[in-house]
Design a protein around this motif. Structure first.
Motif, PDB file in Angstrom:
ATOM      1  N   MET A  18      -4.363   8.027  11.998  1.00 45.04           N
ATOM      2  CA  MET A  18      -3.563   6.997  12.369  1.00 45.04           C
ATOM      3  C   MET A  18      -4.052   5.525  12.685  1.00 45.04           C
ATOM      4  SD  MET A  18      -0.771   8.357  12.457  1.00 45.04           S
ATOM      5  CE  MET A  18       0.762   6.951  13.707  1.00 45.04           C
ATOM      6  N   HIS A  19      -5.230   5.457  12.764  1.00 40.55           N
ATOM      7  CA  HIS A  19      -5.760   4.053  13.528  1.00 40.55           C
ATOM      8  C   HIS A  19      -6.108   3.583  11.561  1.00 40.55           C
ATOM      9  CE1 HIS A  19      -8.453   6.490  16.189  1.00 40.55           C
ATOM     10  NE2 HIS A  19      -7.333   5.411  16.979  1.00 40.55           N
ATOM     11  N   HIS A  20      -5.992   3.921  10.465  1.00 36.14           N
ATOM     12  CA  HIS A  20      -5.882   3.231   9.198  1.00 36.14           C
ATOM     13  C   HIS A  20      -5.141   3.242   8.839  1.00 36.14           C
ATOM     14  CE1 HIS A  20     -10.517   5.494   8.079  1.00 36.14           C
ATOM     15  NE2 HIS A  20     -10.707   4.824   9.420  1.00 36.14           N
ATOM     16  N   ALA A  21      -4.080   4.603   9.045  1.00 33.63           N
ATOM     17  CA  ALA A  21      -2.929   3.668   8.853  1.00 33.63           C
ATOM     18  C   ALA A  21      -2.139   2.344   9.508  1.00 33.63           C
ATOM     19  CB  ALA A  21      -1.461   5.106   8.806  1.00 33.63           C
ATOM     20  N   PHE A  22      -2.143   1.935  11.030  1.00 33.20           N
ATOM     21  CA  PHE A  22      -2.278   0.865  10.747  1.00 33.20           C
ATOM     22  C   PHE A  22      -2.395  -0.034  10.655  1.00 33.20           C
ATOM     23  CE2 PHE A  22      -0.646   4.071  14.914  1.00 33.20           C
ATOM     24  CZ  PHE A  22       0.970   3.081  14.835  1.00 33.20           C
ATOM     25  N   LEU A  23      -3.734  -0.267  10.726  1.00 33.11           N
ATOM     26  CA  LEU A  23      -4.747  -1.073  10.071  1.00 33.11           C
ATOM     27  C   LEU A  23      -4.088  -1.546   8.392  1.00 33.11           C
ATOM     28  CD1 LEU A  23      -6.325  -3.135  10.330  1.00 33.11           C
ATOM     29  CD2 LEU A  23      -8.421  -1.733   9.066  1.00 33.11           C
ATOM     30  N   VAL A  24      -3.881  -0.623   7.885  1.00 32.39           N
ATOM     31  CA  VAL A  24      -3.399  -1.934   6.254  1.00 32.39           C
ATOM     32  C   VAL A  24      -2.332  -1.618   6.291  1.00 32.39           C
ATOM     33  CG1 VAL A  24      -2.635  -0.268   4.228  1.00 32.39           C
ATOM     34  CG2 VAL A  24      -5.196   0.638   4.922  1.00 32.39           C
ATOM     35  N   GLY A  25      -1.272  -1.039   7.497  1.00 33.36           N
ATOM     36  CA  GLY A  25       0.104  -1.243   7.360  1.00 33.36           C
ATOM     37  C   GLY A  25       0.126  -2.923   7.599  1.00 33.36           C
ATOM     38  N   ALA A  26      -0.528  -3.257   8.488  1.00 34.23           N
ATOM     39  CA  ALA A  26      -0.447  -5.074   8.920  1.00 34.23           C
ATOM     40  C   ALA A  26      -1.065  -5.910   8.043  1.00 34.23           C
ATOM     41  CB  ALA A  26      -0.914  -5.066  10.410  1.00 34.23           C
ATOM     42  N   ALA A  39      -1.397   9.983   5.570  1.00 34.96           N
ATOM     43  CA  ALA A  39      -2.582  11.195   6.303  1.00 34.96           C
ATOM     44  C   ALA A  39      -3.680  10.927   5.486  1.00 34.96           C
ATOM     45  CB  ALA A  39      -2.368  12.391   6.403  1.00 34.96           C
ATOM     46  N   THR A  40      -3.096  10.068   4.640  1.00 30.32           N
ATOM     47  CA  THR A  40      -4.092  10.040   2.630  1.00 30.32           C
ATOM     48  C   THR A  40      -5.507   8.254   2.846  1.00 30.32           C
ATOM     49  OG1 THR A  40      -2.858   8.247   1.441  1.00 30.32           O
ATOM     50  CG2 THR A  40      -3.101  11.348   1.396  1.00 30.32           C
ATOM     51  N   VAL A  41      -5.483   7.844   3.949  1.00 31.36           N
ATOM     52  CA  VAL A  41      -5.021   6.814   3.719  1.00 31.36           C
ATOM     53  C   VAL A  41      -6.922   6.646   4.619  1.00 31.36           C
ATOM     54  CG1 VAL A  41      -5.905   3.786   5.047  1.00 31.36           C
ATOM     55  CG2 VAL A  41      -3.385   5.540   4.461  1.00 31.36           C
ATOM     56  N   ALA A  67      -8.995   1.701   3.755  1.00 30.96           N
ATOM     57  CA  ALA A  67      -9.113   0.599   4.718  1.00 30.96           C
ATOM     58  C   ALA A  67      -9.729  -0.361   3.936  1.00 30.96           C
ATOM     59  CB  ALA A  67      -9.027   1.940   5.488  1.00 30.96           C
ATOM     60  N   ALA A  68     -10.832  -0.082   3.536  1.00 33.18           N
ATOM     61  CA  ALA A  68     -12.001  -1.150   3.399  1.00 33.18           C
ATOM     62  C   ALA A  68     -11.953  -1.647   2.124  1.00 33.18           C
ATOM     63  CB  ALA A  68     -13.468  -0.456   2.794  1.00 33.18           C
ATOM     64  N   LEU A  69     -11.122  -1.227   1.061  1.00 35.30           N
ATOM     65  CA  LEU A  69     -10.738  -1.990  -0.393  1.00 35.30           C
ATOM     66  C   LEU A  69      -9.138  -2.663  -0.240  1.00 35.30           C
ATOM     67  CD1 LEU A  69     -10.955  -1.642  -3.467  1.00 35.30           C
ATOM     68  CD2 LEU A  69      -8.619  -0.451  -3.109  1.00 35.30           C
ATOM     69  N   LEU A  70      -8.667  -2.023   0.638  1.00 32.89           N
ATOM     70  CA  LEU A  70      -7.032  -2.632   1.561  1.00 32.89           C
ATOM     71  C   LEU A  70      -7.778  -4.252   2.317  1.00 32.89           C
ATOM     72  CD1 LEU A  70      -4.071  -3.072   1.717  1.00 32.89           C
ATOM     73  CD2 LEU A  70      -5.477  -0.674   0.013  1.00 32.89           C
ATOM     74  N   VAL A  71      -8.960  -4.236   2.618  1.00 31.71           N
ATOM     75  CA  VAL A  71      -9.529  -5.068   3.727  1.00 31.71           C
ATOM     76  C   VAL A  71      -9.636  -6.419   2.713  1.00 31.71           C
ATOM     77  CG1 VAL A  71     -10.654  -6.118   4.817  1.00 31.71           C
ATOM     78  CG2 VAL A  71      -9.702  -3.947   5.664  1.00 31.71           C
ATOM     79  N   VAL A 107      -0.846  -2.180  -5.734  1.00 36.28           N
ATOM     80  CA  VAL A 107      -1.540  -1.530  -5.780  1.00 36.28           C
ATOM     81  C   VAL A 107      -1.919  -1.575  -4.133  1.00 36.28           C
ATOM     82  CG1 VAL A 107      -3.710  -0.773  -6.659  1.00 36.28           C
ATOM     83  CG2 VAL A 107      -2.193  -1.489  -8.159  1.00 36.28           C
ATOM     84  N   GLY A 108      -2.864  -2.019  -3.242  1.00 35.96           N
ATOM     85  CA  GLY A 108      -2.821  -1.396  -1.669  1.00 35.96           C
ATOM     86  C   GLY A 108      -1.409  -1.561  -1.289  1.00 35.96           C
ATOM     87  N   ALA A 109      -0.583  -1.535  -1.252  1.00 40.06           N
ATOM     88  CA  ALA A 109       0.510  -1.129  -0.524  1.00 40.06           C
ATOM     89  C   ALA A 109       0.957   0.858  -0.708  1.00 40.06           C
ATOM     90  CB  ALA A 109       1.721  -2.004  -0.745  1.00 40.06           C
ATOM     91  N   MET A 110       0.408   1.053  -2.286  1.00 46.15           N
ATOM     92  CA  MET A 110       0.815   1.673  -2.980  1.00 46.15           C
ATOM     93  C   MET A 110       0.791   3.253  -1.874  1.00 46.15           C
ATOM     94  SD  MET A 110      -0.103   2.968  -6.804  1.00 46.15           S
ATOM     95  CE  MET A 110      -1.878   2.731  -6.716  1.00 46.15           C
ATOM     96  N   GLN A 111      -0.175   3.549  -1.870  1.00 45.12           N
ATOM     97  CA  GLN A 111      -0.738   4.832  -0.983  1.00 45.12           C
ATOM     98  C   GLN A 111      -0.428   5.099   0.051  1.00 45.12           C
ATOM     99  OE1 GLN A 111      -4.923   5.425  -0.717  1.00 45.12           O
ATOM    100  NE2 GLN A 111      -4.313   7.503  -1.453  1.00 45.12           N
ATOM    101  N   ILE A 112       0.207   4.158   0.776  1.00 45.85           N
ATOM    102  CA  ILE A 112       1.120   3.810   1.946  1.00 45.85           C
ATOM    103  C   ILE A 112       2.277   3.992   2.592  1.00 45.85           C
ATOM    104  CG2 ILE A 112       0.849   1.565   2.864  1.00 45.85           C
ATOM    105  CD1 ILE A 112       0.594   2.849   6.071  1.00 45.85           C
ATOM    106  N   MET A 113       2.231   3.175   1.313  1.00 38.43           N
ATOM    107  CA  MET A 113       4.761   3.065   1.299  1.00 38.43           C
ATOM    108  C   MET A 113       5.322   4.180   0.275  1.00 38.43           C
ATOM    109  SD  MET A 113       4.937   0.764   2.803  1.00 38.43           S
ATOM    110  CE  MET A 113       6.645   0.015   2.713  1.00 38.43           C
ATOM    111  N   GLY A 114       4.074   4.142  -0.978  1.00 43.61           N
ATOM    112  CA  GLY A 114       4.905   4.764  -2.223  1.00 43.61           C
ATOM    113  C   GLY A 114       5.354   3.905  -3.536  1.00 43.61           C
ATOM    114  N   VAL A 115       5.164   4.138  -4.515  1.00 45.59           N
ATOM    115  CA  VAL A 115       5.186   3.051  -5.568  1.00 45.59           C
ATOM    116  C   VAL A 115       6.499   2.557  -5.123  1.00 45.59           C
ATOM    117  CG1 VAL A 115       3.010   3.984  -6.872  1.00 45.59           C
ATOM    118  CG2 VAL A 115       5.398   5.361  -6.886  1.00 45.59           C
ATOM    119  N   ILE A 116       7.787   3.489  -4.700  1.00 42.81           N
ATOM    120  CA  ILE A 116       9.265   3.577  -5.399  1.00 42.81           C
ATOM    121  C   ILE A 116       9.204   2.726  -4.340  1.00 42.81           C
ATOM    122  CG2 ILE A 116      11.240   4.996  -5.248  1.00 42.81           C
ATOM    123  CD1 ILE A 116       9.791   7.335  -6.012  1.00 42.81           C
TER     124      ILE A 116
END
Lengths: 331, 268
Positions: free
Chosen positions: A43-51, A165-167, A172-176, A226-235
């Motif tokens: 969840m920490h990763h999800a919030f970081l990546v989401g922000a 759950a996959t973040v 997360a490092a890649l997203l940063v 591509v960065g947003a893909m894994q948390i959001m889903g491509v669609i």
């Protein structure tokens, strides 16, 4: 090879350490405030990546939307999906361990150039080339998956629909890194991008290489997608590029104001969306987008009320200036 | 010792060179070989001149502007801008450009008048940071065109005439020496058009060189100091009074004459 490995290792270790700090901070905050979902590292990763996504997507999206290229996110998301399929396919056939992220970035960037190229070479409308690339991307992804059913389909699912759950820490490092690149590039080229967006011909007269900046914008879009893909889903990735921007345009007068407002609104959508999706065990991408659309509707209403209030003032000022203009020749 | 050359040939030499001219086109041809849009066109504009280009729809007026601005490469001939070959021209802040109202493209774009005018400052200092003196220039420019009260308005909330003033202000903020206008009054109401042309007159009085493409022949005859009548090639280049009396207009316009012409032009 080792030298290169070491060169990458050091910054990665630093990033991983920083992400660890972020995680510890959120865990501490969760303990202090009694927020249960902050017990989990994912969840920490999800919030970081989401922000991070909620800064990058509207940043790029503002330029796309006002260039009437809102659909490009959709097209690139579908080709990024093909890129993921390519990566998983290559890995399963050759037994390699290439991250599907890397192949997704490469394929999406190639697609971004293809969109430009198709409209330049065939003289087609921009949305025609986007539609062609979108279909090709999805078709390619589908074919590659069908070539190797079983393990692949399971892997694909998370990219299609997103999964909190996959973040991993690596993700997360890649997203940063992506966030730093996108923010720096947009800051450095803000004026040129703004000029090209507002008035392409005048921008050319002002000496701006419009084709180059168009390409830059599509490349950045590919990276964000591509960065947003894994948390959001491509669609649903395209929605993050467009919905907060459209919401901000309802209430903002200026461009800078619109840019800031879209980032704030995207943050609200992502953080609220992730929280709700955890609470009700719904899909993250869908929840975030629904919250974003809710925010958009709120902004539409706010914008209507705002313009109704300012109509009276507008007429007064406009009338005065028109009168001034008529008087001035006689001065 | 030879006698100094005839005035006309001396002028021609300068035209060929174009080094001391604000705008110079020499034997310019552009377009498909079978049907050139511009054919063998030569003209130049000196410092402080006010030149209006008129011609029927599709006569190549806007294309000619794009050629002199260096946005297109001519198939033959040469264009120069402020003493440099147009295609290699780098001092972009010296040229201000105002086209037809671009609101169609940016109808929903949130951008204030001040932000749009500030773009005129962008080419200065290689797109570096915007300073307070840049913002002062913007305020001055808005004052000159008479819309400083609208600085914080959304540009799409302005009338067509006010918006075109804002684009003039963008050129002024950039300290342009040459103002290039491509049919700036299309879609602007008649009253605002008059005020707009008076603004251009004032700027020209203050030394601004103006190159204007305009469909309203009457307005060009009334305001410009020199008229170029174009329909693929140059049919007339001279003072407005002589243009009004010449048959260039009817030759350039063919049978379509009279439709858009003002009362000053008889067409006879």
């Amino acid at each position: 090879m080792t030298a290169l490995g070491d060169a990458v290792r050091a910054p990665y270790d630093l990033l991983a350490w920083l992400i660890g700090l972020w995680s510890d901070a959120l865990a501490a905050a969760g303990d202090a405030l009694g927020i249960g979902m902050l017990d989990y590292v994912f969840m920490h990763h999800a919030f970081l990546v989401g922000a991070l996504i909620a800064v990058m997507a509207p940043l790029i999206g503002t330029f796309l939307v006002h260039r009437q290229l809102a659909l490009i996110g959709d097209a690139l998301a579908h080709t990024a999906f093909a890129g993921v399929a390519v990566g998983l396919f290559v890995n399963s056939v050759l037994g390699t361990g290439i991250s599907p992220y890397i192949t997704a970035v490469v394929v999406a960037m190639l697609a971004a150039l293809a969109i430009e190229l198709i409209s330049e070479v065939t003289d087609a409308y921009n949305d025609v080339s986007m539609a062609i690339v979108l279909s090709t991307g999805f078709a390619l992804g589908a074919v590659l998956i069908s070539l190797n059913t079983g393990g692949l389909a399971v892997g694909i699912n998370q990219y299609l629909f997103g999964n909190l759950a996959t973040v991993s820490r690596e993700n997360a490092a890649l997203l940063v890194v992506l966030f730093l690149v996108v923010s720096l590039v947009v800051t450095a080229t803000y004026k040129q991008l703004l000029y090209v967006t507002f008035d392409e011909t005048a921008a050319r007269v002002a000496g701006i290489n419009v084709a180059w900046y168009n390409r830059l914008l599509t490349t950045l879009t590919a990276m964000v997608v591509v960065g947003a893909m894994q948390i959001m889903g491509v669609i649903l990735v395209a929605a993050m590029l467009v919905v907060p921007v459209a919401a901000a345009a309802q209430v903002a007068r200026g461009f800078r104001e619109a840019l800031l407002a879209s980032v704030v609104l995207a943050q609200i959508a992502v953080l609220l969306g992730i929280t709700l999706s955890y609470r009700y065990e719904t899909t993250a991408g869908g929840t975030i987008v629904l919250v974003a659309v809710g925010v958009y509707i709120g902004m539409v209403i706010a914008g209507r009320l705002q313009s109704r209030r300012s109509v009276v003032g507008d007429t007064a000022v406009t009338g005065r200036i028109e009168a001034d203009a008529e008087e001035s020749p006689g001065d | 010792m030879t006698v100094s050359p005839e005035p006309t040939s001396s002028t021609d030499d300068r035209h060929r060179d174009g080094a001391d001219r604000v705008v110079a086109a020499a034997d310019v041809t552009f377009g498909y070989a079978a049907a050139p849009v511009i054919e063998d066109v030569s003209f130049d504009v000196g410092c402080g001149e006010y030149v209006g280009i008129v011609g029927p729809n599709g006569s190549g007026k806007s294309t000619l502007l794009r050629l002199v601005l260096g946005l297109h490469e001519p198939d033959a001939g040469k264009c120069r801008l402020l003493g440099h070959p147009s295609l290699a021209f780098a001092e972009r802040e010296r040229v201000g450009y105002v086209a037809q109202d671009v609101t169609e493209n940016t109808k929903r774009m949130p951008i204030t008048v001040a932000e749009a005018v500030l773009m005129g400052r962008f080419p200065h200092a290689g797109f570096g940071r915007v300073t307070e003196s840049d913002r002062d220039r913007v305020r001055e420019a808005l004052h000159t065109v008479g819309i400083e009260q609208l600085a914080d308005r959304k540009i799409t909330a302005l009338s067509g005439g006010q918006r075109q003033r804002a684009y003039i202000a963008r050129a002024l903020a950039g300290e342009a020496e040459l103002l290039v206008l491509d049919e700036p009054t299309v879609g602007v109401d008649a009253e605002s058009v008059d005020a707009f042309f008076e603004l251009l007159d004032g700027l020209n009085d203050d030394g601004m060189t103006i190159l204007l493409v305009e469909h309203d022949i009457g307005a060009v005859i009334e305001h410009a100091a020199r008229v170029i009548c174009l329909n693929r090639e140059v049919y007339f280049d001279g003072p407005p009074a002589a243009f009004a009396e010449s048959d260039a207009l009817s030759r350039a316009y063919g049978t379509t004459l009279g439709v858009g012409a003002g009362p000053e032009v008889d067409g006879s």
